[in-house]
Scaffold this motif. Structure first.
Motif, PDB file in Angstrom:
ATOM      1  N   GLN A   8      21.966  18.980  69.605  1.00  0.00           N
ATOM      2  CA  GLN A   8      20.758  19.112  68.662  1.00  0.00           C
ATOM      3  C   GLN A   8      20.977  20.103  67.434  1.00  0.00           C
ATOM      4  OE1 GLN A   8      17.516  20.307  71.148  1.00  0.00           O
ATOM      5  NE2 GLN A   8      18.207  18.848  72.578  1.00  0.00           N
ATOM      6  N   LYS A   9      21.610  21.255  67.874  1.00  0.00           N
ATOM      7  CA  LYS A   9      21.938  22.142  66.783  1.00  0.00           C
ATOM      8  C   LYS A   9      22.660  21.487  65.805  1.00  0.00           C
ATOM      9  CE  LYS A   9      21.889  25.869  70.009  1.00  0.00           C
ATOM     10  NZ  LYS A   9      22.999  26.808  70.896  1.00  0.00           N
ATOM     11  N   LEU A  10      23.781  20.761  65.912  1.00  0.00           N
ATOM     12  CA  LEU A  10      24.456  19.964  64.694  1.00  0.00           C
ATOM     13  C   LEU A  10      23.770  19.129  64.002  1.00  0.00           C
ATOM     14  CD1 LEU A  10      27.366  19.581  63.546  1.00  0.00           C
ATOM     15  CD2 LEU A  10      27.457  17.662  65.284  1.00  0.00           C
ATOM     16  N   LEU A  11      22.867  18.232  64.559  1.00  0.00           N
ATOM     17  CA  LEU A  11      22.141  17.153  63.730  1.00  0.00           C
ATOM     18  C   LEU A  11      20.933  17.960  62.934  1.00  0.00           C
ATOM     19  CD1 LEU A  11      21.978  14.161  66.278  1.00  0.00           C
ATOM     20  CD2 LEU A  11      23.734  14.542  64.457  1.00  0.00           C
ATOM     21  N   CYS A  12      20.292  18.858  63.821  1.00  0.00           N
ATOM     22  CA  CYS A  12      19.390  19.450  62.894  1.00  0.00           C
ATOM     23  C   CYS A  12      19.892  20.290  61.442  1.00  0.00           C
ATOM     24  CB  CYS A  12      18.737  20.603  63.856  1.00  0.00           C
ATOM     25  SG  CYS A  12      17.465  19.646  64.958  1.00  0.00           S
ATOM     26  N   ARG A  13      21.020  20.746  61.800  1.00  0.00           N
ATOM     27  CA  ARG A  13      21.823  21.438  60.609  1.00  0.00           C
ATOM     28  C   ARG A  13      22.238  20.417  59.748  1.00  0.00           C
ATOM     29  NH1 ARG A  13      24.294  25.983  59.104  1.00  0.00           N
ATOM     30  NH2 ARG A  13      25.751  25.974  57.683  1.00  0.00           N
ATOM     31  N   LEU A  14      22.811  19.253  60.086  1.00  0.00           N
ATOM     32  CA  LEU A  14      22.826  18.069  58.902  1.00  0.00           C
ATOM     33  C   LEU A  14      21.737  17.680  58.238  1.00  0.00           C
ATOM     34  CD1 LEU A  14      25.445  15.794  61.115  1.00  0.00           C
ATOM     35  CD2 LEU A  14      25.978  17.313  59.621  1.00  0.00           C
ATOM     36  N   VAL A  15      20.607  17.605  58.973  1.00  0.00           N
ATOM     37  CA  VAL A  15      19.431  17.067  58.281  1.00  0.00           C
ATOM     38  C   VAL A  15      18.946  18.275  57.239  1.00  0.00           C
ATOM     39  CG1 VAL A  15      16.997  16.562  58.589  1.00  0.00           C
ATOM     40  CG2 VAL A  15      18.773  15.521  60.228  1.00  0.00           C
TER      41      VAL A  15
ATOM     42  N   GLN B 138      24.085   7.954  63.277  1.00  0.00           N
ATOM     43  CA  GLN B 138      23.477   6.742  63.821  1.00  0.00           C
ATOM     44  C   GLN B 138      22.192   7.431  64.490  1.00  0.00           C
ATOM     45  OE1 GLN B 138      24.390   3.735  64.346  1.00  0.00           O
ATOM     46  NE2 GLN B 138      26.247   3.765  62.949  1.00  0.00           N
ATOM     47  N   ARG B 139      21.219   6.343  64.338  1.00  0.00           N
ATOM     48  CA  ARG B 139      19.922   6.911  64.875  1.00  0.00           C
ATOM     49  C   ARG B 139      20.178   7.032  66.508  1.00  0.00           C
ATOM     50  NH1 ARG B 139      17.082   8.716  61.644  1.00  0.00           N
ATOM     51  NH2 ARG B 139      15.252   8.484  62.569  1.00  0.00           N
ATOM     52  N   ASP B 140      21.034   6.320  67.093  1.00  0.00           N
ATOM     53  CA  ASP B 140      21.163   6.773  68.605  1.00  0.00           C
ATOM     54  C   ASP B 140      21.679   7.885  68.805  1.00  0.00           C
ATOM     55  OD1 ASP B 140      21.961   3.405  70.025  1.00  0.00           O
ATOM     56  OD2 ASP B 140      22.110   3.581  67.786  1.00  0.00           O
ATOM     57  N   LEU B 141      22.343   8.755  68.051  1.00  0.00           N
ATOM     58  CA  LEU B 141      22.532  10.127  68.476  1.00  0.00           C
ATOM     59  C   LEU B 141      21.365  10.972  68.447  1.00  0.00           C
ATOM     60  CD1 LEU B 141      25.943  10.218  66.629  1.00  0.00           C
ATOM     61  CD2 LEU B 141      25.666  10.173  69.166  1.00  0.00           C
ATOM     62  N   PHE B 142      20.476  10.781  67.407  1.00  0.00           N
ATOM     63  CA  PHE B 142      19.105  11.327  67.406  1.00  0.00           C
ATOM     64  C   PHE B 142      18.455  11.418  68.842  1.00  0.00           C
ATOM     65  CE2 PHE B 142      19.542  10.979  62.784  1.00  0.00           C
ATOM     66  CZ  PHE B 142      19.460  12.406  62.413  1.00  0.00           C
ATOM     67  N   TRP B 143      18.629  10.186  69.402  1.00  0.00           N
ATOM     68  CA  TRP B 143      17.813   9.870  70.574  1.00  0.00           C
ATOM     69  C   TRP B 143      18.402  10.462  71.846  1.00  0.00           C
ATOM     70  CZ3 TRP B 143      13.389   8.493  72.639  1.00  0.00           C
ATOM     71  CH2 TRP B 143      13.306   7.911  73.789  1.00  0.00           C
TER      72      TRP B 143
ATOM     73  N   ALA C 159      10.976   7.899  63.873  1.00  0.00           N
ATOM     74  CA  ALA C 159       9.585   7.306  63.875  1.00  0.00           C
ATOM     75  C   ALA C 159       9.052   6.849  65.431  1.00  0.00           C
ATOM     76  CB  ALA C 159       9.543   6.115  63.188  1.00  0.00           C
ATOM     77  N   ASP C 160       7.739   6.886  65.521  1.00  0.00           N
ATOM     78  CA  ASP C 160       7.422   6.440  66.671  1.00  0.00           C
ATOM     79  C   ASP C 160       7.619   5.143  67.290  1.00  0.00           C
ATOM     80  OD1 ASP C 160       5.772   8.893  66.823  1.00  0.00           O
ATOM     81  OD2 ASP C 160       3.970   8.279  66.452  1.00  0.00           O
ATOM     82  N   ASP C 161       7.891   4.258  66.462  1.00  0.00           N
ATOM     83  CA  ASP C 161       7.967   2.857  66.840  1.00  0.00           C
ATOM     84  C   ASP C 161       9.556   2.923  67.530  1.00  0.00           C
ATOM     85  OD1 ASP C 161       8.601   3.093  64.059  1.00  0.00           O
ATOM     86  OD2 ASP C 161       8.629   0.868  64.109  1.00  0.00           O
ATOM     87  N   GLU C 162      10.419   3.732  66.611  1.00  0.00           N
ATOM     88  CA  GLU C 162      11.822   3.799  66.965  1.00  0.00           C
ATOM     89  C   GLU C 162      11.967   4.334  68.461  1.00  0.00           C
ATOM     90  OE1 GLU C 162      15.673   4.813  64.234  1.00  0.00           O
ATOM     91  OE2 GLU C 162      13.847   6.290  64.013  1.00  0.00           O
ATOM     92  N   MET C 163      11.104   5.508  68.576  1.00  0.00           N
ATOM     93  CA  MET C 163      11.346   5.984  70.026  1.00  0.00           C
ATOM     94  C   MET C 163      10.914   5.068  71.000  1.00  0.00           C
ATOM     95  SD  MET C 163      10.787  10.118  69.140  1.00  0.00           S
ATOM     96  CE  MET C 163       8.759  10.069  68.761  1.00  0.00           C
ATOM     97  N   GLU C 164       9.712   4.309  70.694  1.00  0.00           N
ATOM     98  CA  GLU C 164       9.454   3.529  71.599  1.00  0.00           C
ATOM     99  C   GLU C 164      10.529   2.259  71.939  1.00  0.00           C
ATOM    100  OE1 GLU C 164       5.714   1.697  70.074  1.00  0.00           O
ATOM    101  OE2 GLU C 164       4.954   3.582  70.429  1.00  0.00           O
TER     102      GLU C 164
END
Length: 130
Positions: A59-66, A77-82, A93-98
């Motif tokens: 989480q720390k790494l990806l938030c820093r990247l953004v 990859q979106r999978d890594l955010f999840w 996005a909500d539909d992505e999380m669904e």
């Protein structure tokens, strides 16, 4: 065949390779910023190797990247955010999380009856890649 962790480990390894190359060639950030990012990258790598506290480190790494390297964000990859969850979910996005939630549910159900459930295959089914 891949389990959930192995699947995300491979995605992270790809991210690791891309990010290290990006940081070497990124002239827009000072060396201290790049160094801090590399330290976070190393922390996630170690945490995943040890399978301990990797969600927090990720989480720390990806938030820093953004926040610090928005030009690099499309390469994550979106999978890594999840997978890392927490604050990373704010970037989805909500539909992505669904869809990812549906994937988790299907994988859980399949793995209850089949120890060899293939996360990548179930993901492909959920995301219509088959």
């Amino acid at each position: 065949m891949s389990n959930r962790f192995e699947y995300h480990q491979k995605l992270f390894n790809s991210l690791d390779t891309l990010l290290r190359a990006f940081l070497e060639k990124d002239p827009d950030h000072d060396s201290e910023s790049r160094q801090e990012t590399e330290q976070l990258l190393n922390a996630v790598e170690d945490a995943m190797r040890n399978k301990k506290d990797y969600a927090d480190a990720g989480q720390k790494l990806l938030c820093r990247l953004v926040s610090h390297f928005p030009a690099f964000t499309p390469h994550v990859q979106r999978d890594l955010f999840w997978f890392f969850g927490g604050d990373c979910l704010h970037f989805m996005a909500d539909d992505e999380m669904e869809k990812f939630q549906l994937l988790e549910e299907k994988f859980y159900l399949e793995s209850q009856s089949n120890q060899d459930a293939d996360y990548a295959d179930i993901r492909a089914q959920v995301f219509g890649l088959h």
